[in-house]
Design a protein around this motif. Structure first.
Motif, PDB file in Angstrom:
ATOM      1  N   LYS A  68     -10.016  10.425   5.690  1.00  0.00           N
ATOM      2  CA  LYS A  68     -10.899   9.870   6.326  1.00  0.00           C
ATOM      3  C   LYS A  68     -11.511   8.718   5.308  1.00  0.00           C
ATOM      4  N   ASP A  69     -11.586   8.414   4.186  1.00  0.00           N
ATOM      5  CA  ASP A  69     -11.823   7.093   2.859  1.00  0.00           C
ATOM      6  C   ASP A  69     -10.733   5.939   3.685  1.00  0.00           C
ATOM      7  N   ASP A  70     -10.891   5.095   2.741  1.00  0.00           N
ATOM      8  CA  ASP A  70      -9.958   4.284   3.036  1.00  0.00           C
ATOM      9  C   ASP A  70      -9.102   4.069   0.909  1.00  0.00           C
ATOM     10  N   ILE A  71      -8.190   3.076   1.740  1.00  0.00           N
ATOM     11  CA  ILE A  71      -7.044   2.578  -0.230  1.00  0.00           C
ATOM     12  C   ILE A  71      -8.551   1.007  -0.006  1.00  0.00           C
ATOM     13  N   SER A  72      -8.916   1.350  -1.214  1.00  0.00           N
ATOM     14  CA  SER A  72     -10.039  -0.271  -1.747  1.00  0.00           C
ATOM     15  C   SER A  72      -9.732  -0.760  -3.010  1.00  0.00           C
ATOM     16  N   ALA A  73      -9.992  -2.155  -2.914  1.00  0.00           N
ATOM     17  CA  ALA A  73     -10.283  -2.957  -4.741  1.00  0.00           C
ATOM     18  C   ALA A  73      -9.091  -2.119  -5.640  1.00  0.00           C
ATOM     19  N   SER A  74      -7.484  -2.386  -5.349  1.00  0.00           N
ATOM     20  CA  SER A  74      -6.329  -1.539  -6.139  1.00  0.00           C
ATOM     21  C   SER A  74      -5.845  -2.247  -5.593  1.00  0.00           C
ATOM     22  N   SER A  75      -4.586  -2.078  -7.235  1.00  0.00           N
ATOM     23  CA  SER A  75      -4.051  -3.134  -6.971  1.00  0.00           C
ATOM     24  C   SER A  75      -1.936  -2.833  -7.171  1.00  0.00           C
ATOM     25  N   PHE A  76      -0.908  -3.494  -7.581  1.00  0.00           N
ATOM     26  CA  PHE A  76       0.295  -3.388  -7.689  1.00  0.00           C
ATOM     27  C   PHE A  76       0.734  -3.887  -8.062  1.00  0.00           C
ATOM     28  N   SER A  77       1.979  -4.070  -9.762  1.00  0.00           N
ATOM     29  CA  SER A  77       2.510  -5.092 -10.180  1.00  0.00           C
ATOM     30  C   SER A  77       3.940  -4.082 -10.405  1.00  0.00           C
ATOM     31  N   GLY A  78       5.632  -5.052  -9.906  1.00  0.00           N
ATOM     32  CA  GLY A  78       6.733  -4.326 -10.243  1.00  0.00           C
ATOM     33  C   GLY A  78       7.942  -4.254  -9.473  1.00  0.00           C
ATOM     34  N   SER A  79       8.212  -3.073  -9.077  1.00  0.00           N
ATOM     35  CA  SER A  79       9.542  -3.002  -8.071  1.00  0.00           C
ATOM     36  C   SER A  79       9.028  -1.880  -7.560  1.00  0.00           C
ATOM     37  N   VAL A  80       9.341  -1.389  -6.303  1.00  0.00           N
ATOM     38  CA  VAL A  80       9.181  -0.615  -4.930  1.00  0.00           C
ATOM     39  C   VAL A  80      10.650  -0.480  -4.492  1.00  0.00           C
ATOM     40  N   ARG A  81      12.132   0.394  -4.362  1.00  0.00           N
ATOM     41  CA  ARG A  81      12.916   0.120  -3.535  1.00  0.00           C
ATOM     42  C   ARG A  81      13.066   1.899  -3.141  1.00  0.00           C
ATOM     43  N   GLY A  82      13.289   1.644  -1.747  1.00  0.00           N
ATOM     44  CA  GLY A  82      13.735   2.882  -1.057  1.00  0.00           C
ATOM     45  C   GLY A  82      14.480   2.101  -0.077  1.00  0.00           C
ATOM     46  N   GLU A  83      14.903   3.292   0.683  1.00  0.00           N
ATOM     47  CA  GLU A  83      15.196   3.196   1.979  1.00  0.00           C
ATOM     48  C   GLU A  83      15.003   3.483   3.879  1.00  0.00           C
ATOM     49  N   SER A  84      13.229   3.672   3.185  1.00  0.00           N
ATOM     50  CA  SER A  84      12.587   2.958   4.874  1.00  0.00           C
ATOM     51  C   SER A  84      10.764   3.494   4.563  1.00  0.00           C
ATOM     52  N   GLU A  85      10.761   2.579   4.779  1.00  0.00           N
ATOM     53  CA  GLU A  85       8.938   3.187   4.421  1.00  0.00           C
ATOM     54  C   GLU A  85       8.461   2.651   3.202  1.00  0.00           C
ATOM     55  N   VAL A  86       8.956   1.301   2.532  1.00  0.00           N
ATOM     56  CA  VAL A  86       8.488   1.094   1.649  1.00  0.00           C
ATOM     57  C   VAL A  86       7.632  -0.472   1.846  1.00  0.00           C
ATOM     58  N   GLY A  87       6.505   0.130   0.612  1.00  0.00           N
ATOM     59  CA  GLY A  87       5.479  -1.228   0.485  1.00  0.00           C
ATOM     60  C   GLY A  87       4.449  -1.061  -0.892  1.00  0.00           C
ATOM     61  N   GLY A  88       4.185  -2.203  -1.040  1.00  0.00           N
ATOM     62  CA  GLY A  88       3.903  -2.501  -2.209  1.00  0.00           C
ATOM     63  C   GLY A  88       2.692  -2.216  -2.915  1.00  0.00           C
ATOM     64  N   ILE A  89       2.171  -2.043  -1.873  1.00  0.00           N
ATOM     65  CA  ILE A  89       0.311  -0.448  -2.406  1.00  0.00           C
ATOM     66  C   ILE A  89       0.830   0.763  -1.651  1.00  0.00           C
ATOM     67  N   VAL A  90       1.138   0.424  -0.711  1.00  0.00           N
ATOM     68  CA  VAL A  90       1.878   2.420   0.283  1.00  0.00           C
ATOM     69  C   VAL A  90       2.552   2.076   1.283  1.00  0.00           C
ATOM     70  N   GLY A  91       3.773   3.394   1.011  1.00  0.00           N
ATOM     71  CA  GLY A  91       4.793   2.888   1.943  1.00  0.00           C
ATOM     72  C   GLY A  91       4.453   3.530   3.687  1.00  0.00           C
ATOM     73  N   HIS A  92       3.865   4.882   3.678  1.00  0.00           N
ATOM     74  CA  HIS A  92       3.659   5.204   5.225  1.00  0.00           C
ATOM     75  C   HIS A  92       2.035   5.285   4.633  1.00  0.00           C
ATOM     76  N   CYS A  93       1.269   4.639   5.413  1.00  0.00           N
ATOM     77  CA  CYS A  93      -0.559   4.370   5.555  1.00  0.00           C
ATOM     78  C   CYS A  93      -0.691   4.834   7.048  1.00  0.00           C
ATOM     79  N   ARG A  94      -1.648   5.578   7.210  1.00  0.00           N
ATOM     80  CA  ARG A  94      -2.999   5.646   7.966  1.00  0.00           C
ATOM     81  C   ARG A  94      -4.530   5.711   7.849  1.00  0.00           C
ATOM     82  N   ALA A  95      -4.405   5.080   6.681  1.00  0.00           N
ATOM     83  CA  ALA A  95      -5.646   5.354   6.231  1.00  0.00           C
ATOM     84  C   ALA A  95      -6.346   3.188   6.048  1.00  0.00           C
ATOM     85  N   ASP A  96      -7.349   2.979   6.274  1.00  0.00           N
ATOM     86  CA  ASP A  96      -7.571   1.901   5.979  1.00  0.00           C
ATOM     87  C   ASP A  96      -7.657   0.814   4.626  1.00  0.00           C
TER      88      ASP A  96
END
Length: 199
Positions: free
Chosen positions: A137-165
């Motif tokens: 019920k809470d959100d992902i907020s005021a956060s950051s990422f730099s680097g690399s993300v590798r995968g087969e599916s559901e791959v994201g710079g902040i979150v892979g699979h998201c149900r939050a704001d």
């Protein structure tokens, strides 16, 4: 080896881990799940102001629910318990490795005002900060990422699979995906509100 590995295997509900710095972590648990530097399972405890620094021979390797700070903070609660945390790397290769639900901060859960600069490798639900959010019920907020993300599916710079704001987050990630969902902020998104982001 066992599941639930970290400085703490699992935190007690309502416990607090605050202003902890860990440098040079090395966890080799490729066959085990719930793996994090601070704790394998947040257990409804609060993690605030913690920092993890990877050096030349540092890495975290697990199976499912693998994170730079916490492995799992997921389905039993919908509140955020990870605040003001940072994960950085002084090495040039992959530092956090797993299969499903793999993130620079948390494998499954959410975080706020947290930042990571690492390389993350997984299979499904792989994110720079968060592998999967479950259904918070809470959100992902005021956060950051730099680097690399590798995968087969559901791959994201902040979150892979998201149900939050996702609010006021920034990613400069390099994304590598084989065939499935991928995005600069989120690999696969299943809610309506998505604003104030940067890429």
């Amino acid at each position: 080896n066992d599941d639930y590995q970290g400085l703490f295997s699992s935190l007690h509900p309502y416990s607090v881990v605050k202003n902890l710095t860990i440098k040079g972590v090395r966890i080799d648990a490729a066959d085990n799940s719930f793996i994090g530097t601070v704790a394998g399972d947040a257990g409804r405890g609060e993690i605030r102001g913690c920092k993890v620094i990877f050096v030349a021979d540092s890495f975290i390797k697990g199976k499912n629910f693998v994170g730079g700070i916490i492995g799992y903070d997921g389905y039993e609660t919908r509140d955020c318990h990870i605040f003001d945390c940072n994960v950085t790397s002084q090495k040039s290769d992959v530092t956090i490795i797993g299969s499903e639900c793999v993130g620079g901060i948390v494998g499954c859960g959410i975080c706020q005002n947290s930042h990571a600069s690492v390389d993350v490798l997984g299979s499904t639900s792989v994110g720079g900060l968060i592998g999967s959010t479950a259904a918070p019920k809470d959100d992902i907020s005021a956060s950051s990422f730099s680097g690399s993300v590798r995968g087969e599916s559901e791959v994201g710079g902040i979150v892979g699979h998201c149900r939050a704001d996702i609010i006021s987050c920034k990613s400069t990630a390099e994304i590598y995906v084989e065939t499935g969902y991928a995005g600069g902020i989120c690999g696969r998104y299943e809610r309506n509100e998505y604003y104030d982001y940067g890429i």
